[in-house]
Design an enzyme around this catalytic site. Structure first.
Site, mmCIF file in Angstrom:
data_model
loop_
_atom_site.group_PDB
_atom_site.id
_atom_site.type_symbol
_atom_site.label_atom_id
_atom_site.label_comp_id
_atom_site.label_asym_id
_atom_site.label_seq_id
_atom_site.Cartn_x
_atom_site.Cartn_y
_atom_site.Cartn_z
ATOM 1 N N ALA A 1 0.804 -1.217 0.000
ATOM 2 C CA ALA A 1 0.000 0.000 0.000
ATOM 3 C C ALA A 1 0.841 1.272 0.000
ATOM 4 C CB ALA A 1 -0.949 0.003 1.187
ATOM 5 N N THR A 2 2.058 1.193 0.497
ATOM 6 C CA THR A 2 2.921 2.384 0.417
ATOM 7 C C THR A 2 3.131 2.736 -1.056
ATOM 8 O OG1 THR A 2 4.012 1.837 2.495
ATOM 9 C CG2 THR A 2 5.197 3.327 1.010
ATOM 10 N N ASN B 1 -5.751 3.505 10.821
ATOM 11 C CA ASN B 1 -4.972 2.387 11.343
ATOM 12 C C ASN B 1 -4.709 2.480 12.845
ATOM 13 O OD1 ASN B 1 -3.461 4.521 9.789
ATOM 14 N ND2 ASN B 1 -1.801 3.746 11.063
ATOM 15 N N GLN C 1 -7.039 -0.745 5.868
ATOM 16 C CA GLN C 1 -7.543 -1.289 7.138
ATOM 17 C C GLN C 1 -8.991 -1.760 7.034
ATOM 18 O OE1 GLN C 1 -5.862 -1.876 9.921
ATOM 19 N NE2 GLN C 1 -3.930 -0.891 9.381
ATOM 20 N N ALA D 1 -1.966 -6.892 0.975
ATOM 21 C CA ALA D 1 -2.342 -8.254 1.376
ATOM 22 C C ALA D 1 -2.092 -8.534 2.856
ATOM 23 C CB ALA D 1 -1.577 -9.271 0.523
ATOM 24 N N HIS D 2 -1.021 -7.930 3.403
ATOM 25 C CA HIS D 2 -0.608 -8.386 4.744
ATOM 26 C C HIS D 2 -1.469 -7.859 5.891
ATOM 27 C CE1 HIS D 2 1.750 -4.942 6.569
ATOM 28 N NE2 HIS D 2 1.753 -4.537 5.321
ATOM 29 N N THR E 1 8.293 -7.454 -12.956
ATOM 30 C CA THR E 1 7.805 -8.830 -12.938
ATOM 31 C C THR E 1 6.911 -9.049 -11.724
ATOM 32 O OG1 THR E 1 9.805 -9.558 -14.044
ATOM 33 C CG2 THR E 1 8.540 -11.253 -12.877
ATOM 34 N N CYS F 1 8.352 6.081 18.513
ATOM 35 C CA CYS F 1 9.769 6.338 18.742
ATOM 36 C C CYS F 1 10.363 6.985 17.506
ATOM 37 C CB CYS F 1 10.502 5.017 18.988
ATOM 38 S SG CYS F 1 10.792 4.696 20.715
HETATM 39 C C1 LIG Z 1 -0.135 -0.672 6.702
HETATM 40 C C2 LIG Z 1 -0.719 0.524 6.056
HETATM 41 C C3 LIG Z 1 -0.150 1.081 4.902
HETATM 42 C C4 LIG Z 1 1.164 0.574 4.306
HETATM 43 O O1 LIG Z 1 0.988 -0.654 3.678
HETATM 44 P P1 LIG Z 1 2.268 -1.501 3.232
HETATM 45 O O2 LIG Z 1 1.701 -2.581 2.375
HETATM 46 O O3 LIG Z 1 2.848 -2.030 4.504
HETATM 47 O O4 LIG Z 1 3.182 -0.608 2.492
HETATM 48 C C5 LIG Z 1 -0.783 2.153 4.318
HETATM 49 N N1 LIG Z 1 -1.910 2.660 4.824
HETATM 50 C C6 LIG Z 1 -2.486 2.153 5.929
HETATM 51 C C7 LIG Z 1 -3.739 2.764 6.443
HETATM 52 C C8 LIG Z 1 -1.901 1.079 6.585
HETATM 53 O O5 LIG Z 1 -2.465 0.608 7.691
#
Ligand SMILES: *Cc1c(COP(=O)(O)O)cnc(C)c1O
Length: 404
Positions: free
Chosen positions: A73-74, A153, A181, A202-203, A242, A328
């Site tokens: 998502a970044t 988040n 989220q 996905a994670h 890829t 931190c």
């Molecule tokens: C975790 C998160 C991201 C970043 O996602 P990644 O796949 O870890 O780069 C972006 N936006 C929100 C709201 C998130 O919780």
């Protein structure tokens, strides 16, 4: 019950074993490049990717062709904002977003500001929600994009996305939402929610790390984004590179499971979350929920324990993985900018804990965590002279602190 207990599912989630099973063959057996058109290795990989594209699209009410795979998502947020800013530069140079967005949005906006884009950062109300009148007032004829996250988040607050999308469309402005989220946790539908561009990963829904997607609407309106990565022209020219075939296959399966199990899972986690909240509120005084409970993810609880330092509380419950409202940054402990945006003072921000329940949490674990937090908060407060004074009815804001 096994310790430590993981209750930080907004940071990441474990891969569901069913997802892992689907991924496995694509590492060693069906290892082909999905872009190889001349042999069965490539075709098998492509088939897995196209199946996943459908599964992901179905979860969010999109068409498979509208899914662009990314590394997470970044990257999706970067592609959405930078890609739109570049593509629609002739139309305007103004973007509207919100102070409580994820850093992947805020830092991308800061970058764009150095390149001639004007960014409005809307504040939020004390409940964490955007003020729709302020949003309306912020739109100008130079506005090209409104970017508002679906669910936060830290505090789990769900923004009124459908209304935001409607306002954007009335003014001919594109609407992007970081829905990381929310997807798989609450029903998300890009058509009903008036979303033009949407980031997922996905994670955060029991899939693997390092694979994400960007939904890019193909009609009414047809959205175009300037690629931010040059290369082979994969993903309709929007994202070269890829494809991560095992990751994508897992992402698809994770979405399929979420679609099937969401109603039941959300109800179960909501009940556990409410049980935890009831325990903390009934056995402790001076606890404050951050963000509205009315419009919120079912598995999120963000709560401040006055007169308790969040980091000390975390140390006291060290067999439970949760996050505190302090970040931190290099040498100092900064209070969360999200909680500050709600108007929380530094003290309450520092005393906050985010509980993020997930698919694999049990009722037994939630009971254990509730007991433990109550116990540790009581102990820490016994050591706090401020808490004693407050209990005796002394107004701490009126105490004249003097140094001798
Ligand atoms: C975790 C998160 C991201 C970043 O996602 P990644 O796949 O870890 O780069 C972006 N936006 C929100 C709201 C998130 O919780």
């Amino acid at each position: 019950m096994k310790l430590p207990i993981y209750m930080d599912n907004h940071a990441t989630t474990p891969v569901d074993p069913r997802v892992f099973e689907v991924m496995k063959p694509y590492f060693t057996e069906h290892f082909g490049n999905a872009a190889s058109r001349n042999h069965s290795f490539g075709w098998e990989a492509e088939e897995a990717v196209e199946k996943a594209r459908k599964q992901i699209a179905e979860l969010i009410g999109a068409a498979a062709k509208e899914i662009v795979f990314t590394s997470g998502a970044t990257e999706s947020n970067n592609l959405a904002l930078k890609g739109a800013a570049e593509m629609y530069a002739e139309k305007g140079n103004h973007i509207i977003t919100v102070a409580t967005e994820h850093k992947a949005i805020l830092d991308t906006c800061k970058h764009l500001e150095k390149h001639g884009i004007r960014v409005t950062y809307l504040p939020v109300k004390q409940d964490g929600l955007v003020d729709l009148d302020m949003l309306r007032d912020a739109i100008t004829d130079k506005t090209i994009l409104i970017s508002v996250m679906y669910a936060n988040n830290e505090i789990g607050v769900i923004q009124p996305v459908t209304e935001i999308g409607k306002i954007a469309h009335e003014r001919g402005v594109l609407f992007h939402s970081d829905a990381v989220q929310a997807v798989g946790k609450v029903p998300v539908n890009v058509l009903k929610d008036n979303i033009d561009i949407m980031s997922l990963t996905a994670h955060k829904l029991y899939g693997p790390k390092g694979v994400g997607a960007l939904y890019v609407r193909r009609k009414s309106p047809r959205v175009q984004l300037a690629a931010q990565m040059d290369g082979g022209g994969h993903e309709r020219g929007m994202r070269s590179g890829t494809l991560n075939v095992p990751g994508i296959a897992g992402f698809g399966e994770a979405c399929e499971i979420a679609r099937r199990e969401m109603p039941e899972e959300s109800a179960r986690l909501r009940a556990l979350r409410d049980k935890l909240r009831a325990k903390l509120e009934s056995e402790l005084d001076q606890v404050y929920i951050n963000g509205t409970m009315e419009s919120r993810l079912p598995h999120n609880l963000n709560i401040s324990f006055a007169y308790v330092e969040g980091e000390s509380l975390l140390m006291g419950i060290n067999d439970v993985a949760v996050s505190s409202g302090s970040a931190c940054t290099s040498a100092t402990l900064e209070p969360s900018y999200v909680l500050k945006a709600l108007g929380a003072g530094d003290d309450l921000a520092h005393s906050s804990i985010r509980f993020g329940l997930g698919r694999f949490n049990t009722e037994e674990e939630v009971d254990y965590v509730g007991d433990k937090v109550v116990d540790v908060v009581k102990k820490l407060r016994e050591l706090s002279p401020l808490y004693e004074m407050a209990k005796e009815g002394i107004d701490l804001t009126k105490v004249a602190w003097t140094a001798h």
